[in-house]
Design a protein around this motif. Sequence first.
Motif, PDB file in Angstrom:
ATOM      1  N   THR A  51       8.297   9.598  -3.712  1.00  0.00           N
ATOM      2  CA  THR A  51       8.677   9.014  -5.019  1.00  0.00           C
ATOM      3  C   THR A  51       9.968   8.116  -4.935  1.00  0.00           C
ATOM      4  N   THR A  52      10.850   8.651  -4.236  1.00  0.00           N
ATOM      5  CA  THR A  52      12.375   7.938  -4.320  1.00  0.00           C
ATOM      6  C   THR A  52      12.133   6.724  -3.499  1.00  0.00           C
ATOM      7  N   GLU A  53      11.324   6.800  -2.373  1.00  0.00           N
ATOM      8  CA  GLU A  53      11.348   5.686  -1.357  1.00  0.00           C
ATOM      9  C   GLU A  53      10.569   4.535  -1.983  1.00  0.00           C
ATOM     10  N   ARG A  54       9.414   5.147  -2.765  1.00  0.00           N
ATOM     11  CA  ARG A  54       8.382   4.054  -3.574  1.00  0.00           C
ATOM     12  C   ARG A  54       9.189   3.427  -4.294  1.00  0.00           C
ATOM     13  N   HIS A  55      10.039   3.947  -5.309  1.00  0.00           N
ATOM     14  CA  HIS A  55      10.703   3.345  -6.248  1.00  0.00           C
ATOM     15  C   HIS A  55      11.890   2.300  -5.611  1.00  0.00           C
ATOM     16  N   ARG A  56      12.439   2.657  -4.507  1.00  0.00           N
ATOM     17  CA  ARG A  56      13.257   1.849  -3.667  1.00  0.00           C
ATOM     18  C   ARG A  56      12.597   0.555  -3.331  1.00  0.00           C
ATOM     19  N   SER A  92       0.753  -1.295  -0.104  1.00  0.00           N
ATOM     20  CA  SER A  92      -0.190  -0.131   0.100  1.00  0.00           C
ATOM     21  C   SER A  92       0.904   1.374  -0.028  1.00  0.00           C
ATOM     22  N   PRO A  93       1.071   1.845  -1.158  1.00  0.00           N
ATOM     23  CA  PRO A  93       2.441   2.912  -1.250  1.00  0.00           C
ATOM     24  C   PRO A  93       1.686   4.245  -1.009  1.00  0.00           C
ATOM     25  N   VAL A  97       2.329  -9.629  -5.949  1.00  0.00           N
ATOM     26  CA  VAL A  97       2.298  -8.728  -5.471  1.00  0.00           C
ATOM     27  C   VAL A  97       0.870  -7.919  -5.931  1.00  0.00           C
ATOM     28  N   ASP A  98       0.268  -7.382  -4.956  1.00  0.00           N
ATOM     29  CA  ASP A  98      -0.958  -6.609  -5.210  1.00  0.00           C
ATOM     30  C   ASP A  98      -0.731  -5.083  -4.543  1.00  0.00           C
ATOM     31  N   ILE A  99      -0.955  -4.224  -5.585  1.00  0.00           N
ATOM     32  CA  ILE A  99      -0.489  -2.792  -5.281  1.00  0.00           C
ATOM     33  C   ILE A  99      -1.981  -2.145  -4.730  1.00  0.00           C
ATOM     34  N   SER A 100      -2.012  -1.609  -3.589  1.00  0.00           N
ATOM     35  CA  SER A 100      -3.455  -1.274  -3.077  1.00  0.00           C
ATOM     36  C   SER A 100      -3.107   0.112  -2.400  1.00  0.00           C
ATOM     37  N   LEU A 110       5.948   1.991 -11.078  1.00  0.00           N
ATOM     38  CA  LEU A 110       6.065   1.166  -9.854  1.00  0.00           C
ATOM     39  C   LEU A 110       5.730  -0.452 -10.449  1.00  0.00           C
ATOM     40  N   LEU A 111       4.797  -0.724 -11.132  1.00  0.00           N
ATOM     41  CA  LEU A 111       4.276  -1.854 -11.592  1.00  0.00           C
ATOM     42  C   LEU A 111       5.540  -2.307 -12.503  1.00  0.00           C
TER      43      LEU A 111
END
Length: 270
Positions: free
Chosen positions: A46-51, A23-24, A64-67, A80-81
Amino acid sequence: MTGWPVVIPGDLGRATPDSLCWSPIVRCNLRCPQCLDDTTVYEAGTTERHRIARVLADADVLGVDISGGEPLLLRDLPKLLDIVRSGGRSAVSVTTNGWHLARRAAELAEYADAIRISLDGPDADHHDAIRGPLSFGRAIEGIQAAVALRIPVQIQTVLMRRTADCLQEMVDLAERLGASGFTALQMLPIGTATTLPDEMLSDDDAIRLFTALNVPKRLHMRLRTRDDAGNFTVIRADGRVWRNDSTALNISGLHPLRSAADLATREGTA
């Protein structure tokens, strides 16, 4: 009944999860009373999400389910996907309330293995009473757009007393819309759902309801009981890992996700 293989995490004996939810984002355009999210959680940039996406790409995780929150509010969702898929290990799905899906479906088609749209009823009267005005119509438009692009669509509903009576009608709607699957998720008493104890059904009641459904031949069906949700892993928007306890009634752990090794469990189950 047609169905996907049922995989119960606690039965696999793996040291890492077979699948997890990331859950980003905490933000959401709707306020659903059964939501699991803790809206006080810090939302990483954004930077942390990509990490985190790169960590998940390196992890031995099958799905992996992105919610969220509502992930379609993230402009970088396709990126991200793409990053998570780059590891070649995981099927990647997106769970959304569908409000923005019609306008974003085309940019997700290349990257999402499936899109899960949450419905709380078979029509606007039922669904909008829970999620708010116009939300049913927007979700249906999104489903139709995704189906037209041949993205596998799964319709899912949180199973509680106020939705149980409409379960057959929702299954019929899923078939008419061209969805490939329908999932009923037993409500978990986490997040804002802790204020709805009278809405909870027992797993036995849920199984009886599900077994009695008249299921179209082409529709894949799944029921996630609370028992099945035990030990499920979630990556929060602040980059920390939580895991449901064995009964899925509480959260049993919380620690930073620094590498794929941080997804492992001491018990060897996921």
